[in-house]
Design a protein around this motif. Structure first.
Motif, PDB file in Angstrom:
ATOM      1  N   LEU A  88       0.815  -1.211   0.000  1.00 25.11           N
ATOM      2  CA  LEU A  88       0.000   0.000   0.000  1.00 25.11           C
ATOM      3  C   LEU A  88       0.854   1.268   0.000  1.00 25.11           C
ATOM      4  CD1 LEU A  88      -2.817  -1.001   2.526  1.00 25.11           C
ATOM      5  CD2 LEU A  88      -2.974  -0.857   0.043  1.00 25.11           C
ATOM      6  N   VAL A  89       2.057   1.194   0.554  1.00 28.96           N
ATOM      7  CA  VAL A  89       2.911   2.378   0.641  1.00 28.96           C
ATOM      8  C   VAL A  89       3.774   2.537  -0.603  1.00 28.96           C
ATOM      9  CG1 VAL A  89       4.857   3.406   1.892  1.00 28.96           C
ATOM     10  CG2 VAL A  89       2.945   2.429   3.154  1.00 28.96           C
ATOM     11  N   ARG A  90       4.340   1.460  -1.102  1.00 30.12           N
ATOM     12  CA  ARG A  90       5.360   1.556  -2.142  1.00 30.12           C
ATOM     13  C   ARG A  90       4.831   1.423  -3.569  1.00 30.12           C
ATOM     14  NH1 ARG A  90      10.646   1.582  -0.436  1.00 30.12           N
ATOM     15  NH2 ARG A  90      10.642   2.468   1.663  1.00 30.12           N
ATOM     16  N   PRO A  94      -4.476   0.435  -9.764  1.00 28.30           N
ATOM     17  CA  PRO A  94      -5.930   0.670  -9.725  1.00 28.30           C
ATOM     18  C   PRO A  94      -6.578  -0.079  -8.565  1.00 28.30           C
ATOM     19  CG  PRO A  94      -5.198   0.146 -11.946  1.00 28.30           C
ATOM     20  CD  PRO A  94      -4.029  -0.125 -11.046  1.00 28.30           C
ATOM     21  N   GLY A  95      -7.477   0.605  -7.880  1.00 22.50           N
ATOM     22  CA  GLY A  95      -8.173  -0.010  -6.748  1.00 22.50           C
ATOM     23  C   GLY A  95      -7.409   0.029  -5.443  1.00 22.50           C
ATOM     24  N   LYS A  96      -6.329   0.810  -5.395  1.00 26.66           N
ATOM     25  CA  LYS A  96      -5.518   0.870  -4.177  1.00 26.66           C
ATOM     26  C   LYS A  96      -6.323   1.434  -3.005  1.00 26.66           C
ATOM     27  CE  LYS A  96      -1.400   3.096  -2.258  1.00 26.66           C
ATOM     28  NZ  LYS A  96      -0.211   3.929  -2.544  1.00 26.66           N
ATOM     29  N   ASP A 100      -7.149  -0.314   0.531  1.00 24.27           N
ATOM     30  CA  ASP A 100      -6.774   0.371   1.753  1.00 24.27           C
ATOM     31  C   ASP A 100      -7.970   0.515   2.693  1.00 24.27           C
ATOM     32  OD1 ASP A 100      -5.026   1.643   3.474  1.00 24.27           O
ATOM     33  OD2 ASP A 100      -5.457   3.628   2.659  1.00 24.27           O
ATOM     34  N   GLY A 101      -9.144   0.736   2.127  1.00 25.71           N
ATOM     35  CA  GLY A 101     -10.345   0.820   2.951  1.00 25.71           C
ATOM     36  C   GLY A 101     -10.795  -0.529   3.478  1.00 25.71           C
ATOM     37  N   LEU A 102     -10.571  -1.588   2.700  1.00 24.90           N
ATOM     38  CA  LEU A 102     -10.968  -2.923   3.142  1.00 24.90           C
ATOM     39  C   LEU A 102     -10.167  -3.391   4.352  1.00 24.90           C
ATOM     40  CD1 LEU A 102     -11.435  -4.805  -0.260  1.00 24.90           C
ATOM     41  CD2 LEU A 102     -13.215  -4.081   1.339  1.00 24.90           C
ATOM     42  N   VAL A 103      -8.965  -2.835   4.525  1.00 22.99           N
ATOM     43  CA  VAL A 103      -8.146  -3.224   5.675  1.00 22.99           C
ATOM     44  C   VAL A 103      -8.867  -2.902   6.980  1.00 22.99           C
ATOM     45  CG1 VAL A 103      -5.996  -2.716   6.902  1.00 22.99           C
ATOM     46  CG2 VAL A 103      -5.976  -3.022   4.428  1.00 22.99           C
TER      47      VAL A 103
END
Length: 279
Positions: A88-90, A94-96, A100-103
């Motif tokens: 998520l950081v590096r 598409p869909g990132k 990130d919200g699903l976490v």
């Protein structure tokens, strides 16, 4: 005296004594008072009755499952939580933002709903369980199902603790390491991992503590088989339903003491890693 006056003069939030008083009152009312009632109710049993309750074979089996599954689930989350945070950081893809919200979904989802959903997926006729059944792997109503549920609810703690640390690591350090002849593994082992280790340990501790007290998502998928898939929080609830408040608080006191010792050990490791990094 001059330094104290200077500190008071430049303090952004004034009223240290008043704010400290409210802080201690708040912690005392919400944390210390309920925890002290656990030991007060337990003390009414007597040592012999207390020892008999906490050493029953059924209770000891629940200890092994609760602590063992919590440690395994937190360890799994430490590995894959670090990997997810790194992605998520590096990387940009598409869909990132959706991922990130699903976490954070396990935070918002009621635990009972999570337990029902996991049980539906991993039963022998579920969407995932029916394919695992072909290989002789059963998850629902087994200790493995408990680990799956605890892993699900503990993942966000590791990701959210590690993610800001990875964002703060300057890529120039990695480039300098590569220029000095270090390979990718050496760069990760000597630069990245020591930096994220304190946050990783904190996430591990939070995931472990969350898993240890979990009830809603586990009670469905475990099947609650005595001596096999019963967790300690379930036995505590059972004693409360039987109006055995002293027995319930006795189990809670044991869980509290062991949890405090393990979290203290993890905090010592975190302090040691931070001190080693600064030196």
């Amino acid at each position: 005296m001059k330094s104290v006056r200077s500190w008071k003069k430049h303090n952004i939030l004034p009223g240290f004594g008043l704010s400290l008083g409210f802080t201690m009152m708040y912690l005392g009312a919400l944390v210390l008072l309920p925890l002290s009632m656990v030991f007060i109710n337990t003390s009414s049993m007597g040592w012999q009755a207390f020892w008999q309750v906490i050493t029953e074979p059924r209770v000891l089996a629940s200890y092994r499952l609760s602590f063992g599954a919590a440690i395994i689930a937190a360890s799994i989350n430490a590995v894959f939580g670090l990997l997810i945070a790194w992605v998520l950081v590096r990387y940009h893809f598409p869909g990132k933002r959706i991922i990130d919200g699903l976490v954070d979904l396990p935070f918002a989802l009621p635990t009972a709903v999570a337990g029902i959903a996991l049980t539906t997926l991993y039963t022998t006729n579920g969407w995932i369980g029916q394919y695992l059944e072909v290989f002789g792997i059963r998850i629902a109503f087994t200790p493995l199902g408990v680990i799956v549920a605890l892993t699900f609810i503990g993942l966000p703690f590791v990701v959210r603790m590690v993610q800001p640390v990875l964002q703060g690591i300057e890529k120039e350090l990695e480039e300098a390491s590569a220029c000095l002849g270090a390979n990718r593994l050496q760069t990760f082992r000597r630069i990245i991992f020591p930096t994220v280790l304190p946050a990783l340990l904190t996430g591990f501790a939070l995931a472990f503590a969350r898993a240890l007290g979990e009830y809603g998502s586990v009670v469905f998928i475990s099947g609650n088989l005595p001596m096999q898939t019963e967790i300690t929080p379930l036995l505590i609830m059972t004693k409360l339903e039987q109006f055995d408040y002293a027995g319930a608080t006795a189990l809670a006191a044991v869980m509290l003491i062991i949890s405090f010792i393990m979290l203290l050990f993890i905090n010592i490791l975190q302090w040691w890693s931070q001190r080693r990094q600064l030196s």
